[in-house]
Design a protein around this motif. Structure first.
Motif, PDB file in Angstrom:
ATOM      1  N   LYS A  59      34.185  48.141  52.775  1.00  0.00           N
ATOM      2  CA  LYS A  59      35.104  49.169  52.277  1.00  0.00           C
ATOM      3  C   LYS A  59      36.340  48.604  51.584  1.00  0.00           C
ATOM      4  O   LYS A  59      37.072  49.352  50.932  1.00  0.00           O
ATOM      5  CB  LYS A  59      35.510  50.088  53.424  1.00  0.00           C
ATOM      6  N   GLN A  60      36.598  47.316  51.732  1.00  0.00           N
ATOM      7  CA  GLN A  60      37.776  46.732  51.076  1.00  0.00           C
ATOM      8  C   GLN A  60      37.560  46.442  49.597  1.00  0.00           C
ATOM      9  O   GLN A  60      38.511  46.225  48.864  1.00  0.00           O
ATOM     10  CB  GLN A  60      38.189  45.435  51.786  1.00  0.00           C
ATOM     11  N   TRP A  61      36.302  46.456  49.162  1.00  0.00           N
ATOM     12  CA  TRP A  61      35.982  46.011  47.808  1.00  0.00           C
ATOM     13  C   TRP A  61      36.065  47.152  46.796  1.00  0.00           C
ATOM     14  O   TRP A  61      35.664  48.275  47.088  1.00  0.00           O
ATOM     15  CB  TRP A  61      34.584  45.413  47.756  1.00  0.00           C
ATOM     16  N   GLN A  62      36.528  46.812  45.596  1.00  0.00           N
ATOM     17  CA  GLN A  62      36.465  47.712  44.445  1.00  0.00           C
ATOM     18  C   GLN A  62      36.092  46.910  43.209  1.00  0.00           C
ATOM     19  O   GLN A  62      36.425  45.727  43.085  1.00  0.00           O
ATOM     20  CB  GLN A  62      37.815  48.400  44.200  1.00  0.00           C
ATOM     21  N   TRP A 105      40.000  39.949  32.061  1.00  0.00           N
ATOM     22  CA  TRP A 105      40.744  41.216  32.071  1.00  0.00           C
ATOM     23  C   TRP A 105      39.850  42.344  31.581  1.00  0.00           C
ATOM     24  O   TRP A 105      39.992  43.496  32.007  1.00  0.00           O
ATOM     25  CB  TRP A 105      41.980  41.077  31.195  1.00  0.00           C
ATOM     26  N   ASP A 106      38.916  42.028  30.713  1.00  0.00           N
ATOM     27  CA  ASP A 106      38.023  43.031  30.129  1.00  0.00           C
ATOM     28  C   ASP A 106      36.672  43.107  30.831  1.00  0.00           C
ATOM     29  O   ASP A 106      35.761  43.774  30.339  1.00  0.00           O
ATOM     30  CB  ASP A 106      37.799  42.718  28.644  1.00  0.00           C
ATOM     31  N   ALA A 107      36.525  42.431  31.972  1.00  0.00           N
ATOM     32  CA  ALA A 107      35.234  42.400  32.666  1.00  0.00           C
ATOM     33  C   ALA A 107      35.177  43.482  33.737  1.00  0.00           C
ATOM     34  O   ALA A 107      35.858  43.383  34.760  1.00  0.00           O
ATOM     35  CB  ALA A 107      35.010  41.034  33.294  1.00  0.00           C
ATOM     36  N   PRO A 108      34.380  44.523  33.561  1.00  0.00           N
ATOM     37  CA  PRO A 108      34.311  45.583  34.566  1.00  0.00           C
ATOM     38  C   PRO A 108      33.654  45.138  35.866  1.00  0.00           C
ATOM     39  O   PRO A 108      33.871  45.742  36.914  1.00  0.00           O
ATOM     40  CB  PRO A 108      33.474  46.669  33.881  1.00  0.00           C
ATOM     41  N   ASN A 109      32.838  44.060  35.817  1.00  0.00           N
ATOM     42  CA  ASN A 109      32.049  43.667  36.984  1.00  0.00           C
ATOM     43  C   ASN A 109      32.749  42.643  37.877  1.00  0.00           C
ATOM     44  O   ASN A 109      32.091  41.874  38.571  1.00  0.00           O
ATOM     45  CB  ASN A 109      30.690  43.122  36.544  1.00  0.00           C
ATOM     46  N   LEU A 110      34.077  42.625  37.906  1.00  0.00           N
ATOM     47  CA  LEU A 110      34.796  41.826  38.884  1.00  0.00           C
ATOM     48  C   LEU A 110      34.822  42.588  40.206  1.00  0.00           C
ATOM     49  O   LEU A 110      35.190  43.765  40.250  1.00  0.00           O
ATOM     50  CB  LEU A 110      36.226  41.544  38.431  1.00  0.00           C
ATOM     51  N   LEU A 111      34.459  41.920  41.288  1.00  0.00           N
ATOM     52  CA  LEU A 111      34.467  42.517  42.619  1.00  0.00           C
ATOM     53  C   LEU A 111      35.719  42.018  43.343  1.00  0.00           C
ATOM     54  O   LEU A 111      35.821  40.831  43.675  1.00  0.00           O
ATOM     55  CB  LEU A 111      33.207  42.131  43.385  1.00  0.00           C
ATOM     56  N   LEU A 112      36.671  42.930  43.593  1.00  0.00           N
ATOM     57  CA  LEU A 112      38.016  42.525  43.990  1.00  0.00           C
ATOM     58  C   LEU A 112      38.507  43.286  45.214  1.00  0.00           C
ATOM     59  O   LEU A 112      38.046  44.397  45.496  1.00  0.00           O
ATOM     60  CB  LEU A 112      38.991  42.769  42.836  1.00  0.00           C
ATOM     61  N   GLN A 113      39.467  42.688  45.919  1.00  0.00           N
ATOM     62  CA  GLN A 113      40.169  43.385  46.977  1.00  0.00           C
ATOM     63  C   GLN A 113      41.657  43.074  46.885  1.00  0.00           C
ATOM     64  O   GLN A 113      42.085  42.126  46.222  1.00  0.00           O
ATOM     65  CB  GLN A 113      39.630  43.023  48.346  1.00  0.00           C
ATOM     66  N   LYS A 114      42.458  43.887  47.557  1.00  0.00           N
ATOM     67  CA  LYS A 114      43.905  43.801  47.469  1.00  0.00           C
ATOM     68  C   LYS A 114      44.445  42.588  48.224  1.00  0.00           C
ATOM     69  O   LYS A 114      43.855  42.154  49.214  1.00  0.00           O
ATOM     70  CB  LYS A 114      44.536  45.079  48.043  1.00  0.00           C
ATOM     71  N   PHE A 115      45.595  42.054  47.767  1.00  0.00           N
ATOM     72  CA  PHE A 115      46.315  41.080  48.577  1.00  0.00           C
ATOM     73  C   PHE A 115      46.656  41.738  49.911  1.00  0.00           C
ATOM     74  O   PHE A 115      47.207  42.836  49.938  1.00  0.00           O
ATOM     75  CB  PHE A 115      47.603  40.660  47.880  1.00  0.00           C
ATOM     76  N   PRO A 116      46.401  41.072  51.068  1.00  0.00           N
ATOM     77  CA  PRO A 116      46.597  41.719  52.361  1.00  0.00           C
ATOM     78  C   PRO A 116      47.850  41.287  53.125  1.00  0.00           C
ATOM     79  O   PRO A 116      48.104  41.805  54.219  1.00  0.00           O
ATOM     80  CB  PRO A 116      45.359  41.269  53.139  1.00  0.00           C
TER      81      PRO A 116
END
Length: 550
Positions: A352-355, A389-400
């Motif tokens: 659930k942390q991923w976007q 910056w233009d890559a939609p397929n980056l799998l990212l999560q927030k700094f915690p």
């Protein structure tokens, strides 16, 4: 008890919660001694709003163009939060948000519980004001319904009055509407699905309260209240307005400001009470630059039918934010839980942390939880894309947290020359440590890209040949805190990279990098797997795990 706002407190419903019971190794707001420290969520959940249903609290936040969208968090005590899920799998309309749309999309939602259902209202500054609802906050949520169409309409919040009539307050985005700092109210049908009147101006922030926005609507003791920030995100303050009429005129008062605290621009949020109705609290955000818009909890009290937020030592009706404070007095003590960060990829669904940076394509990733890894397939940058910056397929999560490390174990299986994979710290500037399939085999590289949002090219800082396809990649992020030229505290996150071939001995690699925020969001950390052009097949990366640690 506030009937129009806390009707939920009178109801008993069965709710599904996340059950993650995750405890962070890098940020713990619950001090374990009856006190808490701010932020209660050291992560970028900007523009938070909150409601209570019985003994449960629910929080929503902006997600802009990232997907899944409209995050929903759950807490029992307002201090310990976990990610429940998302209201939207994708940002609509998909033909627009399947492509990169930095800063656009889902802005400043509000959440309410009415007639045994949860309602979320949200603005898209380029389209209008939407609504979705669900019987269970864990979903499923209905598709978005357009409540009021219009460019520049943002920051909306509903209010159901005692007579059953429904109203909406909202603000205007100057970048789209050509005006800002004003608030308007319109009436909706009783179901809250459609505007049935024109806007009526209820507050003009010119000249004393510039950038009035982030409006929230309440009713208490016969008064209608609008709470909102003004003055800008970092240097601003919290306003409260009240009136005996839904359309005003409204009196105004500053009820929280930075004062002598280090909590700059205490910005927009929402009011909530405890189940017994004896305590009031205010959730809001603070902008910490590259670390994003983190979530804070403030004590609140009512004095002569005016809210006072934070600590008002001088008794002037305007409080200052707290760094530590006594936890809310709820029915019992709950265990410490935090928004999930690490992922062993042992499940069959994405943590659930991923976007993703944009609406996901189902071909980007497969979650082989039964085998203990996630497989990312390489994907090409399209059109005029110049960098990640233009890559939609980056799998990212927030700094915690202010200080943390992110480490991943991956195995790269490229099919064509030029395919790349690795670990990325993403923002308007970004940096990577990763593997490239070069002319003569695999290469470990460390790159950075300054002004990525302006189309700049990456700069390589280090490269070595690799003789194995499985590597451990790591970034350590350390915070330093200094005041900028305006005197506002500006934390900086310095990133250093390292790698290991055995998971035990890590070697420094490349150059340090200062994290930078994205468009309306904090920096993020995560994974990428890309290829240089469209071809009829794809290499892939198997990600064994991704861990956040000290």
């Amino acid at each position: 008890m506030i009937k129009s706002f806390f009707l939920a407190g009178l109801c008993s419903i069965s709710l599904a919660v996340s059950g993650q019971n995750y405890t962070s190794k890098v940020w713990q707001p619950d001090l374990g001694n009856g006190l808490y420290k701010n932020p209660v969520i050291y992560a970028d959940y900007s523009d938070p709003d909150v409601c209570r249903v019985g003994d449960d609290y629910y929080l929503v936040a902006s997600s802009f163009a990232n997907a899944p969208a409209l995050p929903i968090l759950h807490s029992k005590d307002l201090v310990n939060w976990e990610i429940l899920g998302y209201a939207l799998d994708k940002v609509p309309p998909t033909e627009r948000f399947d492509k990169m749309q930095h800063g656009n999309g889902i802005w400043a939602p509000s959440i309410r519980y009415h007639n045994n259902e949860f309602y979320i209202y949200v603005g898209d500054p380029d389209a209008g004001l939407y609504m979705t609802k669900a019987k269970n906050p864990a979903g499923p949520w209905e598709p978005l319904t357009m409540v009021k169409e219009g460019k520049g309409l943002i920051d909306c919040c509903p209010l159901w009055d005692e007579d059953g009539r429904a109203y909406m307050v909202h603000a205007f985005a100057g970048s789209r509407a050509g005006m800002k700092s004003v608030l308007a109210v319109f009436e909706m049908n009783a179901e809250g699905t459609k505007a049935i009147s024109e806007d009526r101006l209820v507050f003009d922030g010119h000249p004393n309260h510039s950038t009035t926005e982030g409006s929230k609507f309440y009713k208490r003791n016969g008064y209608y209240y609008i709470m909102c920030p003004a003055g800008g995100v970092k240097p601003g303050w919290q306003l409260a307005m009240r009136s005996k009429s839904v359309y005003g005129p409204y009196e105004e008062r500053i009820v929280m400001a930075q004062g002598k605290s280090e909590i700059n621009g205490p910005h927009q949020g929402g009011w909530v009470d405890t189940p017994d109705g004896k305590q009031d609290w205010f959730i809001h955000f603070q902008d910490l630059y590259a670390y994003g818009r983190v979530v804070l909890l403030e004590p609140m009290k009512w004095v002569n039918d005016w809210p006072v937020i934070g600590i008002d030592k001088e008794g002037k009706g305007c409080g200052t934010p707290v760094s530590t404070y006594k936890k809310p007095d709820v029915s019992k003590t709950y265990p410490a839980v935090n928004p999930i960060e690490s992922d062993e990829f042992d499940e069959l669904t994405l943590g659930k942390q991923w976007q993703w940076q944009a609406n996901p394509n189902p071909l980007w990733a497969f979650y082989a939880g039964n085998k203990g890894y996630m497989r990312l397939f390489s994907w090409q940058l399209l059109g005029e894309a110049k960098n990640l910056w233009d890559a939609p397929n980056l799998l990212l999560q927030k700094f915690p947290a202010p200080n943390f490390s992110a480490t991943t174990k991956l195995t790269f299986n490229p099919m064509y020359k030029g395919e790349k994979t690795g670990l990325v710290v993403m923002g308007m500037d970004y940096a990577t440590i990763g593997i490239e399939n070069g002319e003569n085999g695999l290469i470990l590289t460390q790159n950075s890209c300054l002004k990525a949002d302006k189309g700049a090219a990456e700069t390589n800082h280090a490269s070595i040949d690799l003789k194995q396809s499985t590597v451990f990649l790591k970034v350590d992020i350390k915070q330093s805190r200094n005041k900028n030229k305006e005197g506002i505290l500006q934390p900086t996150g310095t990133c250093t990279f390292s790698y290991s071939l055995d998971g035990k001995k890590f070697l420094p690699f490349g150059e340090s990098f200062k994290a930078r925020e994205g468009m309306w969001i904090g920096a993020k950390v995560g994974l990428y797997c890309i290829r240089p052009k469209a071809i009829n097949d794809s290499g892939y990366t198997d990600v064994d795990w991704f861990r956040i640690d000290k």
